[in-house]
Design a protein around this motif. Sequence first.
Motif, mmCIF file in Angstrom:
data_model
loop_
_atom_site.group_PDB
_atom_site.id
_atom_site.type_symbol
_atom_site.label_atom_id
_atom_site.label_comp_id
_atom_site.label_asym_id
_atom_site.label_seq_id
_atom_site.Cartn_x
_atom_site.Cartn_y
_atom_site.Cartn_z
ATOM 1 N N GLU A 57 0.893 -1.265 0.011
ATOM 2 C CA GLU A 57 -0.022 0.146 0.024
ATOM 3 C C GLU A 57 0.905 1.249 0.061
ATOM 4 O O GLU A 57 0.675 2.073 -0.837
ATOM 5 C CB GLU A 57 -0.769 -0.041 1.275
ATOM 6 C CG GLU A 57 -2.057 1.076 1.417
ATOM 7 C CD GLU A 57 -1.445 2.366 1.529
ATOM 8 O OE1 GLU A 57 -2.028 3.418 1.425
ATOM 9 O OE2 GLU A 57 -0.356 2.331 2.484
ATOM 10 N N ASN A 60 2.515 1.786 -3.460
ATOM 11 C CA ASN A 60 1.638 2.381 -4.342
ATOM 12 C C ASN A 60 1.313 3.999 -4.019
ATOM 13 O O ASN A 60 1.365 4.656 -5.091
ATOM 14 C CB ASN A 60 0.291 1.761 -4.209
ATOM 15 C CG ASN A 60 0.226 0.460 -5.048
ATOM 16 O OD1 ASN A 60 0.751 0.381 -6.025
ATOM 17 N ND2 ASN A 60 -0.542 -0.678 -4.395
ATOM 18 N N ARG A 61 1.285 4.132 -2.685
ATOM 19 C CA ARG A 61 1.010 5.586 -2.443
ATOM 20 C C ARG A 61 2.164 6.594 -2.998
ATOM 21 O O ARG A 61 1.981 7.615 -3.328
ATOM 22 C CB ARG A 61 0.742 5.724 -0.987
ATOM 23 C CG ARG A 61 0.415 7.095 -0.491
ATOM 24 C CD ARG A 61 -0.330 7.198 0.857
ATOM 25 N NE ARG A 61 0.087 6.031 1.901
ATOM 26 C CZ ARG A 61 0.938 6.741 2.625
ATOM 27 N NH1 ARG A 61 1.538 7.681 2.772
ATOM 28 N NH2 ARG A 61 1.307 5.715 3.596
ATOM 29 N N GLN A 214 -2.274 8.429 -5.943
ATOM 30 C CA GLN A 214 -3.435 8.121 -5.201
ATOM 31 C C GLN A 214 -3.303 6.653 -4.320
ATOM 32 O O GLN A 214 -2.858 5.972 -4.883
ATOM 33 C CB GLN A 214 -4.570 8.007 -6.073
ATOM 34 C CG GLN A 214 -6.055 7.802 -5.207
ATOM 35 C CD GLN A 214 -7.181 7.985 -5.857
ATOM 36 O OE1 GLN A 214 -7.000 8.169 -7.305
ATOM 37 N NE2 GLN A 214 -8.489 7.789 -5.419
ATOM 38 N N ALA A 215 -3.408 6.735 -3.144
ATOM 39 C CA ALA A 215 -3.345 5.637 -2.334
ATOM 40 C C ALA A 215 -4.002 4.480 -2.765
ATOM 41 O O ALA A 215 -5.510 4.748 -3.226
ATOM 42 C CB ALA A 215 -3.624 5.839 -0.898
#
Length: 224
Positions: A57, A60-61, A214-215
């Motif tokens: 996560e 990605n963020r 964007q997360a």
Amino acid sequence: MSQHPSDPYGTPQATPPALSLPRRDLREAVRGPVTPPATALTSQPAQQSLELAQRYELLNRLGMPTVGNEDFDELARDMAERAGFLYGFVNLGLEKQTFVGLHQPPADSGYVIVGRTMSRDHGWCPEVMTRKKALPLHDVHASPRFSGNAVVDAVGIRSYFGAPLIHESGVVLGTVCVIDPERRPLSEARRIRDITIHGGAQAMDLIAHQPVRQAVPPPPTREP
């Protein structure tokens, strides 16, 4: 050193040609969100699964690609050359250990040529991620705890120095490390350890300054 058929780094049976990675904006390497396979989350103990999901996560963020990149290859090379080691890595602790930065001897050197991934059960980087501090092994055989490792037999490693990649949020993303088939004098341990610690800070600076995306929430875990 000849290749070993059980090389945990994913060494191919034939020596591959040296790769030349083009310099590019790290954003160009991103092809959609990176998410851990469901099996990677459900096959691990609960705490490890949670940490793995948090790692994906955060990557990605941050917009951090999980493929080899020349900027990280240069960092791995700089660490290895400053330490006087044959191999250097910038390693993300994903479903497999993933070397986004890699430096190693030339393909025709006679040394083992490693791939970009390795099992999470091999090497000493998982230990560095767990302890969250640098691990200096000037001679891996000096400690019974660390001498029994698949990498010792497959690549013939005698010295390892690694440091964790810890985001300001507390999430441990991976490690940087240098390894070599020759042991090092104990008197050199502090200097080489400091090289990896500095390399870890440089790697986190590169990671943290990628364009923010964007997360993407981690995929839901399944009940065992």
